[in-house]
Write an enzyme that holds these catalytic residues in place. Structure first.
Site, short mmCIF file in Angstrom:
data_model
loop_
_atom_site.label_atom_id
_atom_site.label_comp_id
_atom_site.label_asym_id
_atom_site.label_seq_id
_atom_site.Cartn_x
_atom_site.Cartn_y
_atom_site.Cartn_z
N SER A 130 0.84 -1.20 0.00
CA SER A 130 0.00 0.00 0.00
C SER A 130 0.87 1.24 0.00
O SER A 130 0.37 2.35 -0.11
CB SER A 130 -0.93 -0.02 1.21
OG SER A 130 -0.20 -0.22 2.39
N ASN A 155 -5.00 5.74 -0.99
CA ASN A 155 -4.30 6.32 0.16
C ASN A 155 -3.85 7.75 -0.10
O ASN A 155 -3.70 8.54 0.83
CB ASN A 155 -3.12 5.45 0.58
CG ASN A 155 -3.61 4.21 1.32
OD1 ASN A 155 -4.71 4.20 1.85
ND2 ASN A 155 -2.79 3.17 1.33
#
Ligand code: COA
Length: 660
Positions: free
Chosen positions: A124, A196
């Site tokens: 991520s 994100n």
């Protein structure tokens, strides 16, 4: 290059939270799956978690017993690296997020897997290109960002490294889809990718707003949950994720991305006191008595738009730099972060001009971080300020017409009309009727749009019927005119030359159900209700309820629904033949789209004629109806689509219909 059909063996490295979930998905998708970790204990733990999860799926009837048994047979837990990756066609690495470790693993993978194998990394935060650099096949290295827990979260973000090629991207997209996931492709390897990159600025702005004394933690969380409709406020998210983890992630992102907001004082202070959130018993909230509850009223006065202004700015950056489209961004935040609507959709509703004004004010006060992205400035200069202007990130209207009570979105081959009076559960007023009528006119000859979907704004109602507040002071003639107008529009819907889907995302009552009944298909979200409650108000249905309902459910049931006014669950309504399909809430939008896309791929002229033959046929004696059927059957014989359909059948391929 390896095509999805050629993939037999999948190796998943790392049996932790992400790894075992990914392996479970791979096995369910039909691949021989090798789950590898560094010792037997970790492998066993991962395998037993998979077993439990599969059993739960079977118990809830999401998979059959046989699917469970077969998937389990396809799973092999191993410690030996070579055994796991030898002959693998597709590898998904899910080891700890440490760059050196990942690079070492990819170097080894490059040496030990077949040349055609695709090497995916589940990360991520780390740059894909750097990981790919450890191999001699950077074109076959790609990012696959699963969300936690992988078996339940509907989204996978797929990230192209600098050198990732189109074939690798294509096969990886198909792999994720085969695992039952929705996909957004992040076209460039930018820090934070899509989801994100948008979460960071929201967390940062919330923290800054508290630091500046403009609102409290509770006010912000309450407004985000109850006014914007996020599943939970950001501080609650921070408490769940671990405040220390957030600080670390912000530090890491800042190192690679000068545009990132960096760690916020509020978070750093909490973390340094050991107040990490849920896991330490205290964070922004006290967890000693379980999950904290945040009252709805606390955030009433807090305006959430300024909080989102830097987030919209970050989205504009992604779009301008060709990393993602508004559609990708919106799907990312809806499926990855649980937003009730897409960020670009929200920005269009709030007004791009308003976002720009807020950013300028913040820039003047707090500096460059808030500098307006050139894309937003350009949008405002062109007058593309959102829904009110008919154009923003999306196109809302044709020339000249302003949709007042609905949102019109054209996304060929689909178009959406969103009934948009959520504060009144999308109740019908004159504007809404006019919008519906105009939308039909606008799309009538639009060759690119093949299916219209009507749905409701918010998550409570498709439409709760006529706006009862407008009944006061009504005269018999006004009542007559209002019903006639809606009747004419609903009748036009039946004559509209393309399929219309009613996506019932909540209550469909009174006129709401009447609109839905004039559509060709009714797809409903599990747990919602339909009904004709007018009798309870001392009136009767006025937009076809006394006529169309009996065609779907028979006279007896129609009389019961109209004369008792009871609400009927969509599950029961499906049994009656009133509702076509019922989908679980988390899959609803996706299933509606899938259904619509299937129709959109069909032959447009034949679909129109099928609709007409059925709709007109029910109005006339059988003999005449059959005559209509033969007539339109004959018309279809001259079409290019018929030639294409029959040729494709003989050539054993999918037909491509053009509507000619
Ligand atoms: N016309 C005008 N306003 C309506 C409405 C309608 N048909 N249906 C709901 N609303 C309004 C409510 O008055 C309420 O407004 P408020 O917040 O200002 O008080 C808001 O929408 C939310 O509805 P509420 O009744 O508080 O929600 P609920 O979850 O308790 O109940 C329904 C939902 C749909 C069951 C209920 O609102 C209802 O029965 N609505 C009327 C349905 C009807 O009779 N339709 C036929 C009209 S001819």
């Amino acid at each position: 290059m390896v095509k999805i059909d050629e993939i037999k063996k999948v190796a998943v490295l790392g049996a932790g939270v992400m790894g075992h979930g990914i392996a479970e998905l791979a096995a369910l998708a039909g691949f021989e799956t090798y789950l590898r970790d560094i010792n037997q204990e970790l492998v066993d733990k991962g395998m037993s978690m998979i077993k439990k999860s599969l059993e739960k799926f079977a118990e809830k009837k999401r998979i059959t017993q046989e699917m469970m048994d077969q998937s389990w047979k396809r799973l092999h837990g191993v410690v030996d690296f070579d055994e796991a990756v030898k002959g693998a066609d597709f590898v998904i690495e899910a080891i700890p997020e440490v760059m050196d470790l990942k690079k070492k693993t990819f170097k080894e993978l490059d040496e030990k897997t077949p040349k055609h194998a695709i090497l995916a990394t589940n990360t991520s935060t780390l740059p894909i290109s750097e990981i790919a650099g450890a191999t001699k096949r950077p074109e076959k290295v790609i990012g696959m960002h699963f969300f936690n827990p992988p078996p339940l979260m509907p989204l996978v973000e797929i990230i192209r490294g600098e050198k990732t090629d189109d074939e690798t991207t294509q096969t990886t997209v198909e792999m994720a889809k085969k695992m039952g996931k929705m996909v957004v492709v992040c076209r460039k390897d930018v820090p934070g990718f899509i989801v994100n990159r948008l979460l960071g600025p929201l967390l940062a702005e919330a923290a800054r707003t508290v630091e500046r004394g403009e609102a409290t933690v509770e006010e912000i969380d309450s407004a985000l949950a109850y006014k914007v409709g996020l599943p939970m406020g950001v501080f609650l998210v921070a408490d769940y994720s671990g405040i220390d983890t957030i600080v670390k992630a912000s530090e890491e992102t800042k190192k690679r991305d000068p545009m990132a907001p960096g760690p916020q004082k509020l978070f750093v202070e909490k973390a340094s006191k050991g107040e990490y959130g849920w896991k330490s018993g205290k964070g922004f909230y006290d967890w000693s008595k379980g999950r904290p509850s945040i009252p709805a009223g606390v955030g009433e006065k807090f305006d959430p738009v300024p909080l989102f202004a830097p987030v919209v700015n970050a989205a504009a950056w992604l779009i301008r730099n060709d990393v993602a489209d508004p559609q990708d961004i919106d799907m990312g935040v809806k499926l990855g972060l649980g937003y009730p609507k897409g960020l670009c959709e929200l920005a269009d509703e709030w007004g791009i001009d308003r976002i720009v004004t807020i950013l300028k004010e913040k820039e003047a006060k707090y500096g460059d971080y808030y500098k307006v992205d050139p894309l937003l400035t350009e949008m405002v200069n062109k007058g593309h300020t959102g829904v009110k202007a008919g154009k923003g990130f999306y196109d809302y209207a044709g020339a000249g017409y302003t949709y007042k009570a609905t949102i019109f979105k054209r996304e060929p081959p689909l178009a959406w009309l969103i009934l948009n009076r959520p504060q009144r559960l999308n109740a019908i007023n004159a504007d809404l009727t006019a919008d519906l009528d105009h939308c039909l006119t606008e799309l009538w000859d639009d060759e690119e749009v093949r299916v219209l979907i009507i749905t409701g704004a918010g998550d409570r109602a498709f439409c709760a019927g006529a706006d009862i507040t407008g009944f006061k002071g009504g005269t018999p003639n006004l009542g007559f005119e209002a019903t006639r107008r809606l009747q004419m529009v609903t009748t036009r819907m039946e004559k509209f030359p393309k399929p219309i889907i009613a996506a019932l995302n909540g209550f469909a009552l009174g006129g709401g159900l009447e609109i839905a009944m004039a559509c060709d298909f009714r797809l409903a979200k599990e747990g919602t209700f339909v009904g004709q409650p007018e009798i309870l108000l001392g009136i009767i249905p006025g937009a076809g309820g006394t006529q169309r309902l009996s065609k779907y459910v028979g006279l007896g049931r129609a009389k019961e629904m109209v004369m008792l006014g009871d609400r009927v669950s969509v599950e029961e309504a499906q049994k009656m033949g009133l509702i076509n399909r019922v989908f679980p809430p988390d899959k609803f939008e996706e299933e509606v789209k899938n259904f619509a896309k299937r129709l959109a791929a069909g032959p447009p002229i034949a679909l129109k004629m099928a609709k007409y033959a059925i709709n007109y046929g029910t109005e006339v004696p059988l003999d005449i109806g059959l005559m209509v059927e033969s007539g339109v059957f004959g018309v279809l014989f001259g079409t290019e689509d018929m030639v294409e359909g029959t040729t494709a059948f003989l050539e054993k391929r999918f037909p491509k219909f053009k509507g000619k």
